[in-house]
Design an enzyme around this catalytic site. Structure first.
Site, PDB file in Angstrom:
ATOM      1  N   ASP A  22      11.259  -8.286   9.526  1.00 58.97           N
ATOM      2  CA  ASP A  22      11.565  -9.437   8.668  1.00 58.97           C
ATOM      3  C   ASP A  22      10.995  -9.247   7.268  1.00 58.97           C
ATOM      4  OD1 ASP A  22       8.882  -9.769   9.315  1.00 58.97           O
ATOM      5  OD2 ASP A  22       9.049 -11.908   9.769  1.00 58.97           O
ATOM      6  N   ASP A  29       8.490  -3.781   8.358  1.00 61.37           N
ATOM      7  CA  ASP A  29       7.382  -4.009   9.278  1.00 61.37           C
ATOM      8  C   ASP A  29       7.911  -4.031  10.710  1.00 61.37           C
ATOM      9  OD1 ASP A  29       8.668  -6.461   9.227  1.00 61.37           O
ATOM     10  OD2 ASP A  29       6.837  -7.646   9.115  1.00 61.37           O
ATOM     11  N   ASP A  87       8.680  -6.210  13.088  1.00 63.21           N
ATOM     12  CA  ASP A  87       9.805  -7.046  13.504  1.00 63.21           C
ATOM     13  C   ASP A  87      10.895  -7.104  12.447  1.00 63.21           C
ATOM     14  OD1 ASP A  87       8.117  -8.518  11.835  1.00 63.21           O
ATOM     15  OD2 ASP A  87       8.606 -10.425  12.772  1.00 63.21           O
ATOM     16  N   SER A 126       4.650  -8.852  14.838  1.00 65.65           N
ATOM     17  CA  SER A 126       4.950  -8.398  13.489  1.00 65.65           C
ATOM     18  C   SER A 126       4.266  -7.062  13.203  1.00 65.65           C
ATOM     19  CB  SER A 126       4.547  -9.466  12.478  1.00 65.65           C
ATOM     20  OG  SER A 126       4.906  -9.110  11.170  1.00 65.65           O
TER      21      SER A 126
END
Length: 461
Positions: free
Chosen positions: A257, A253, A255, A103
């Site tokens: 999500d 961010d 990743d 992340s």
């Protein structure tokens, strides 16, 4: 040898590579994940695996896939993906999956977010602790699987076009007014997904002018960390929005999500305001529905949910807790202070892209600038999340509790104290790092600042 207790957190795996975990640990986790799926009756014979742009991803994926096959299931490798792409695949194909990402963490980290079919989360209380213990036993010399009677295959599929088409069906952007949008992907997976979702030539053209920042995939994050929760990582986007006279900015961010929003003045729009805005839109489509928010979102959020005919339900911080509560209540939407947004239409999973599309739609369906639109959802003054490194977290929280006997206490997630004048704060230990996290809100700037400074003095002394 890897000590998995150090990297298996409340709802995912997260640690530095190779010193905290490596490909051997990834293989053991692949075996353990598949064994838990098998033992708990998870249907199907295949596991989905995807990874973000980090350099260690492909090697860890290959090792994990070896473990999955050794325990008897085939593998579909999706290759590069955002986390919500993995959730889309899990939901659309009805298969369990594993997303290799850390992340927003720095480059030396990597991790795994695992889910059952239908993007159902796996956390400490829903299988992750069992996976950890089984994998640790393998690393400690336990017996490995004998292997299936036939070697499961590995298939490779590109689901990016299907993912983009699915999102475009959920939010119609074709009739909004023209908008100029600066997008900071932070060298993360937003640079891979945004062009397909908002600009794919195979899909109907949208009235959007996208100004890209840092779309090149680079897991070393050469410009800034892909962590929009830290204000210093928003500076480039804020400047670009003003310089380009853009209508808004979006920051993803690593990743992709999570999505943060910047208004036309270069000022951040709080995730609580976005939660309330999207909740109002979803409640207009599904009157009377339940909406989940975590206990750190502004108290304006439940107020606005009720005003739009919805039923607010508070939950603990963390995606596995939010998703579980959404499934239990059949909630239409859920939002967190950290800019995770969850949708029933997306298998109760979180997707920063869909939240961004709702924001674009809300802005483009009316004529006011975003600062004016968002002000209707901002009623109180918040500190944002402030982190402090503390040796004895529990003891320090207990000291803070006794310092405010007049406050109403809530221990759903850490310590929340609510005061008669409407001010409140939450102090909780991080699920992924050795920190105490403080969030404060007050009816005025002065009250919030005073309470924030008082609590920080007690936490950090």
């Amino acid at each position: 040898m890897s000590d998995l207790s150090q990297i298996v957190k409340a709802y995912d795996v997260r640690g530095t590579v190779p010193d905290q975990w490596d490909e051997r640990a990834a293989e053991a986790l692949g075996v353990a994940f598949t064994q838990v799926l098998n033992d708990t009756g998870e249907p199907g014979e295949t596991v989905l695996i995807a990874h973000d742009m980090r350099a260690t991803g492909p090697g860890l994926v290959a090792a994990f896939a070896t473990g999955v096959r050794a325990a008897g299931r085939a593998v579909i490798e999706l290759g590069l993906a955002s986390t919500d792409m993995l959730y889309y695949a899990s939901g659309a194909l009805g298969l369990p999956g594993a997303m290799f990402t850390a992340s927003h963490n720095p480059a030396q980290y990597n991790g795994i977010k695992m889910c059952r079919s239908g993007a159902r989360p796996i956390g400490q209380d829903s299988g992750l602790a069992d996976i950890r213990d089984r994998a640790q036993a393998l690393l400690n010399g336990g017996a490995r699987p004998a292997g299936p009677s036939r070697a499961p295959l590995t298939d490779r599929r590109d689901l990016l076009p299907d993912y983009a088409a699915h999102l475009r069906k959920l939010v119609d952007l074709s009739t909004i007014r023209p908008l100029k949008v600066v997008v900071d992907a932070g060298n993360g997976m937003g640079g891979y997904t945004v062009p397909s979702v908002l600009g794919d030539a195979a899909l109907p053209a949208l009235p959007l002018e996208i100004v890209p920042l840092y779309f090149e995939l680079d897991g070393t994050f050469p410009h800034h960390e892909a962590n929009p929760l830290d204000p210093k990582n928003l500076v480039d986007l804020q400047r670009a929005v003003v310089a380009h006279s853009a209508d808004l900015g979006l920051a993803f961010d690593g990743d992709a999500d999570r999505c943060f929003v910047i208004d036309e003045r270069g000022e951040p729009v709080s995730p609580s305001a976005i939660t309330a805005l999207v909740a109002a839109r979803e409640l207009a489509k599904h009157p009377g529905s339940t909406v989940i928010h975590n206990l750190i979102t502004s108290r304006a959020v439940p107020e606005i949910i009720r005003e739009h005919g919805g039923e607010p339900v508070v939950a603990r911080v963390g995606h596995s807790f939010i998703k579980a509560e959404m499934a239990r209540t059949n909630a239409i939407f859920g939002g967190e202070h950290s800019a995770h947004y969850y949708f029933r239409d997306f298998w109760f999973a979180d997707t920063g892209m869909l939240a961004a599309m709702h924001t674009l739609a809300a802005l483009g369906e009316q004529s006011q600038p975003l600062s004016i639109l968002a002000s209707g959802y901002e009623r109180y003054v918040a500190s944002g999340e402030i982190n402090s490194t503390v040796a004895d977290q529990a003891a320090r929280v207990a000291e803070v509790r006794v310092a405010y006997p007049e406050a109403e206490a809530d221990e759903l997630d850490g310590l929340t104290l609510r005061f008669p004048d409407g001010a409140w704060f939450n102090l909780r230990a991080s699920n992924t790092e050795p920190l105490l996290r403080l969030n404060v809100e007050g009816p005025t700037e002065e009250r919030m600042t005073s309470l924030r400074d008082e609590v920080l003095e007690r936490v950090r002394r």
